[in-house]
Design a protein around this motif. Structure first.
Motif, mmCIF file in Angstrom:
data_model
loop_
_atom_site.group_PDB
_atom_site.id
_atom_site.type_symbol
_atom_site.label_atom_id
_atom_site.label_comp_id
_atom_site.label_asym_id
_atom_site.label_seq_id
_atom_site.Cartn_x
_atom_site.Cartn_y
_atom_site.Cartn_z
ATOM 1 N N ASP A 91 0.847 -1.200 0.000
ATOM 2 C CA ASP A 91 0.000 0.000 0.000
ATOM 3 C C ASP A 91 0.878 1.244 0.000
ATOM 4 O OD1 ASP A 91 -1.864 1.966 0.306
ATOM 5 O OD2 ASP A 91 -2.570 1.337 2.280
ATOM 6 N N PRO A 92 1.218 1.778 -1.184
ATOM 7 C CA PRO A 92 2.107 2.951 -1.249
ATOM 8 C C PRO A 92 1.603 4.140 -0.440
ATOM 9 C CG PRO A 92 1.805 1.992 -3.427
ATOM 10 C CD PRO A 92 0.841 1.292 -2.522
ATOM 11 N N ALA A 93 0.291 4.318 -0.363
ATOM 12 C CA ALA A 93 -0.231 5.462 0.384
ATOM 13 C C ALA A 93 0.135 5.351 1.861
ATOM 14 C CB ALA A 93 -1.745 5.544 0.214
ATOM 15 N N THR A 94 0.111 4.131 2.401
ATOM 16 C CA THR A 94 0.507 3.943 3.798
ATOM 17 C C THR A 94 1.992 4.202 3.970
ATOM 18 O OG1 THR A 94 -1.241 2.331 4.181
ATOM 19 C CG2 THR A 94 0.621 2.281 5.696
ATOM 20 N N VAL A 95 2.794 3.730 3.028
ATOM 21 C CA VAL A 95 4.238 3.924 3.124
ATOM 22 C C VAL A 95 4.572 5.409 3.227
ATOM 23 C CG1 VAL A 95 6.424 3.654 1.891
ATOM 24 C CG2 VAL A 95 4.790 1.760 1.964
ATOM 25 N N TYR A 96 3.829 6.248 2.503
ATOM 26 C CA TYR A 96 4.118 7.686 2.535
ATOM 27 C C TYR A 96 3.293 8.426 3.586
ATOM 28 C CZ TYR A 96 6.999 7.199 -1.625
ATOM 29 O OH TYR A 96 7.996 6.842 -2.494
ATOM 30 N N GLY A 97 1.995 8.143 3.652
ATOM 31 C CA GLY A 97 1.145 8.891 4.575
ATOM 32 C C GLY A 97 1.438 8.605 6.031
ATOM 33 N N ALA A 98 1.973 7.429 6.334
ATOM 34 C CA ALA A 98 2.285 7.070 7.721
ATOM 35 C C ALA A 98 3.793 7.028 7.926
ATOM 36 C CB ALA A 98 1.643 5.729 8.070
ATOM 37 N N PHE A 99 4.470 6.080 7.297
ATOM 38 C CA PHE A 99 5.909 5.895 7.528
ATOM 39 C C PHE A 99 6.702 7.141 7.151
ATOM 40 C CE2 PHE A 99 10.044 4.589 5.688
ATOM 41 C CZ PHE A 99 10.659 4.132 6.846
ATOM 42 N N ALA A 100 6.505 7.658 5.938
ATOM 43 C CA ALA A 100 7.288 8.817 5.505
ATOM 44 C C ALA A 100 7.012 10.037 6.375
ATOM 45 C CB ALA A 100 6.998 9.136 4.036
ATOM 46 N N ALA A 101 5.780 10.173 6.851
ATOM 47 C CA ALA A 101 5.468 11.309 7.726
ATOM 48 C C ALA A 101 6.210 11.193 9.052
ATOM 49 C CB ALA A 101 3.966 11.381 7.957
ATOM 50 N N LEU A 102 6.321 9.968 9.584
ATOM 51 C CA LEU A 102 7.095 9.786 10.808
ATOM 52 C C LEU A 102 8.576 10.013 10.554
ATOM 53 C CD1 LEU A 102 5.313 6.635 12.300
ATOM 54 C CD2 LEU A 102 5.028 9.030 12.961
ATOM 55 N N VAL A 103 9.057 9.607 9.398
ATOM 56 C CA VAL A 103 10.452 9.891 9.038
ATOM 57 C C VAL A 103 10.675 11.403 9.006
ATOM 58 C CG1 VAL A 103 12.156 9.793 7.169
ATOM 59 C CG2 VAL A 103 10.841 7.741 7.777
ATOM 60 N N GLY A 104 9.770 12.136 8.362
ATOM 61 C CA GLY A 104 9.914 13.581 8.296
ATOM 62 C C GLY A 104 9.863 14.228 9.670
ATOM 63 N N ASN A 105 9.006 13.705 10.526
ATOM 64 C CA ASN A 105 8.944 14.186 11.906
ATOM 65 C C ASN A 105 10.318 14.090 12.561
ATOM 66 O OD1 ASN A 105 8.884 13.626 14.841
ATOM 67 N ND2 ASN A 105 6.665 13.802 14.688
ATOM 68 N N GLN A 106 10.964 12.930 12.424
ATOM 69 C CA GLN A 106 12.235 12.723 13.104
ATOM 70 C C GLN A 106 13.397 13.434 12.411
ATOM 71 O OE1 GLN A 106 12.845 11.164 16.158
ATOM 72 N NE2 GLN A 106 10.633 11.492 16.225
ATOM 73 N N LEU A 107 13.403 13.494 11.090
ATOM 74 C CA LEU A 107 14.482 14.203 10.404
ATOM 75 C C LEU A 107 14.460 15.690 10.736
ATOM 76 C CD1 LEU A 107 14.635 12.571 6.855
ATOM 77 C CD2 LEU A 107 16.066 12.123 8.854
#
Length: 669
Positions: free
Chosen positions: A495-511
């Motif tokens: 599910d690409p939307a989950t990979v970006y809407g959830a995982f990538a958003a948490l990555v951006g939070n931490q970066l």
């Protein structure tokens, strides 16, 4: 041993249903001129996106709580349990053989009961061999070697003057109560707690073989030694400041300053050869040094027997476990009953052999494809952040250059640490759970000590691969993504939307943490240096204050009549907003042909991360202390500040999920 988380749409929906059923024609004519009601996704997107989850997890008892991320943590525990069950039945390698034997020995309660206190008998004999004052430091060192810190704590941590290495930190410890103040305060509650504690010390000393005639004297000796330590210790709250605990001292000077404690010999026993350590409390260690001579060997024996019994009680026979839980579980932690046996054994394995289990967990539950996708997605967010630096209005030119250099130096680690450990361990077998605990704890202590020295700071993470976590490591300027977090609701390769809407958003939070107000205190080279000017600090503070005002206007879910403490939760909400902005930019660049439904799925994935239910007591506790906004606001407030959300979902001006443009907070857009 050493150890190093009410839907608001329902009322609205009912209100609309009642209005629609009203037979009042005049009221209908009156409503005809009003603007149409906002759709659910533009009123409370959290409730709309999580409707099924909320229905399946209704609010229950006042002390109950559930969340989507707690479900992920529980799934990770079950995965570890299944792995250990298979390792017990059919191990595939030597590490699995060790883990399987460890697991089997812990589940065999009859064998644990028959084992009694035998696992600690060699340690108690070592303590009984103390005859003179000069024998005490060697006994202290020997207990540290097996992962039982006594008298003080000693552990590796980053050298704040050279973040590429770890040094050993001598810190206060060696007491059984969690705060030094518990030994010295004289209010009624504290006196009652000390009375319960005294009873617990007596129980453990009796179980370790102290003769009845000596019990009262030995309990007194334990409390006198611990009280002497506590009187020289710092308040527990002061230890949260890393600069408070950083006081580098040459090892050669330690040996001269604390001759009775024999700290040089202590370091040698731990396998530490570094020439520098941190010792921030010379008064405490001077007192310990004096106590070696002042306190007779017999009281030291009582104290050390108690510390061994207390540390090992959860892993020994029922009498030890019940005594420990009655005080530490019920009195101190407020737990009504102990966890199930399998979970107790799993917690023990993670305490003593967590990196072993982490290696096998990652091999089983993280595919090469998932790891590659996580790395690729995180790199895309990283690139989006580098690009966003160029138009971040709150950064001046010099700070922007500093941030660029730091982000370019940042590394991303996914799954497990890059450097593996030495798994040479004494065979465990299935005969003694307590014995296996000591074997594993000795191994882990050895590997911890090997972190000390130049070039070893990145030797491992401060979390385990089997624990769901995604975090920025400020000292090493790296993003850490554990194997366990790479599963729904955070990550789903299908599910690409989950990979970006959830995982990538948490990555951006931490970066974002690399270059925010805290991250700006460490530069690209790892030096402690504040590279923000007062202007950047003021601009960042204004962003937070604007978000705080938005949050403070919101009702706190589950606490009638209360508003959210915007000041407490603004920093984490600002990081959430920053992460969501970066994730949307990465998604848009990676999926330029995505249709409306795919864009909507991106935002739904974000909101579903924060699904939660909390009973009244839990909600009130979180309102008073949590630094994160409640789930509905953690979902909705960042979304309302993001124009792309309103566009994708068709939210109109004036609707709750579309913040007016002048009021929007922006970090990376």
């Amino acid at each position: 041993m050493t150890t190093r988380i009410r839907p608001l749409a329902l009322a609205l929906g009912l209100g609309l249903a009642v209005a629609a059923a009203s037979p009042d024609a005049g009221a209908q004519r009156k409503r005809a001129g009003r603007a149409p009601a906002a759709p659910a996704q533009c009123t409370d997107f959290y409730a709309q996106a999580n409707a099924d989850w909320l229905q399946a997890h209704p609010a229950s008892a006042p002390d109950a709580a559930a969340s989507a991320l707690a479900g992920l943590a529980e799934r990770a525990l079950q995965q570890q349990r299944e792995l250990l069950e298979e390792a017990m039945r059919a191990p595939r390698n030597e590490v699995q053989k060790l883990l399987g034997d460890f697991w089997a020995s812990g589940l065999d309660e009859a064998a644990v009961e028959a084992d009694g206190s035998r696992p600690i008998a060699p340690l108690l004999s070592r303590i009984d061999a103390i005859r003179r004052s000069r024998d005490v430091p060697a006994a202290i060192a020997a207990l540290h070697q097996v992962g039982i810190p006594v008298a003080f704590n000693f552990a590796p941590d980053v050298d704040l003057r050279a973040l590429d290495r770890h040094i050993g930190y001598f810190l206060q410890g060696g007491t059984g109560l969690p705060d030094p103040a518990f030994y010295t305060r004289d209010d009624a509650d504290t006196r009652a707690l000390r009375g319960r504690y005294r009873g617990y010390v007596r129980q453990i000393l009796a179980l370790t073989g102290t003769p009845p005639a000596r019990l009262d004297a030995d309990v007194d000796a334990v409390l006198e030694i611990e009280t002497a330590i506590a009187r020289k210790a710092q308040p527990a709250a002061d230890l949260t400041d890393p600069f408070r605990t950083y006081a580098p001292v040459p090892v050669a000077e330690l040996a001269r300053r604390y001759r009775n404690l024999q700290l040089g010999a202590f370091l040698g026993a731990q396998g530490v050869e570094n020439d520098l350590v941190s010792l921030p409390d010379p008064a405490l260690f001077a007192e310990l040094d004096a106590m070696v001579q002042r306190v007779r060997p017999e009281p030291w024996q009582a104290y050390l027997r108690w510390r061994v019994g207390d540390a090992m009680a959860p892993y020994l026979s029922r009498s030890f476990r019940e005594a420990s839980f009655a005080f530490r579980g019920q009195v101190l932690a407020g737990q009504p009953e102990p966890p199930p046996r399998w979970l107790q054994v799993l917690e023990a394995i993670n305490t003593a052999a967590g990196p072993m289990l982490g290696r096998e967990y990652a091999a089983r539950h993280m595919s090469a494809e998932a790891r590659a996708l996580a790395l690729r997605t995180a790199a895309q967010v990283h690139q989006a952040q580098l690009a966003a630096l160029e138009h971040a209005a709150w950064l001046g030119p010099e700070a922007r250059a500093e941030a660029r250099a730091k982000l370019q130096a940042l590394e991303i680690e996914v799954g497990t640490p890059r450097r593996d450990l030495d798994y040479t361990v004494q065979p465990m077998g299935r005969g003694s759970f307590g014995g296996n605990m000591l074997i594993a704890s000795t191994w882990r202590h050895r590997e911890e000590m090997r972190r000390i020295g130049k070039g070893n700071a990145e030797r491992r993470w401060d979390m385990l691969p089997q624990q769901p976590a995604l975090a920025y490591d400020l000292a090493q300027n790296r993003l850490i993504v554990t194997a366990a977090v790479l599963q729904p609701p955070v990550f789903d390769p299908a599910d690409p939307a989950t990979v970006y809407g959830a995982f990538a958003a948490l990555v951006g939070n931490q970066l974002t943490r690399a270059v925010d107000g805290r991250g700006a205190r460490v530069d690209a080279g790892g030096a402690l240096r504040d590279w923000w000017t007062p202007a950047e600090r003021a601009a960042w503070a204004r962003l937070g204050e604007r978000l705080a005002a938005q949050l403070a206007a919101q009702d706190s879910p589950g606490v009638p009549g209360a508003k959210v403490d915007g000041g407490r939760v603004k920093d984490e909400t600002l990081a959430d907003l920053a992460g969501l902005e970066l994730a949307w930019q990465a998604w848009s660049a990676a999926h330029p042909q995505a249709d409306q439904a795919e864009h909507q799925a991106f935002f739904r994935a974000w909101a579903r991360l924060w699904a939660q239910q909390a009973g009244g007591n839990v909600a009130a506790g979180r309102l008073a202390a949590d630094i994160h906004a409640p789930g509905p606001l953690r979902s909705n407030v960042p979304l309302a500040n993001l124009p792309a959300f309103a566009t994708v979902w068709g939210c109109q001006p004036g609707q709750p999920m579309r913040m007016p443009e002048a009021g929007q907070v922006r970090v990376w857009r």
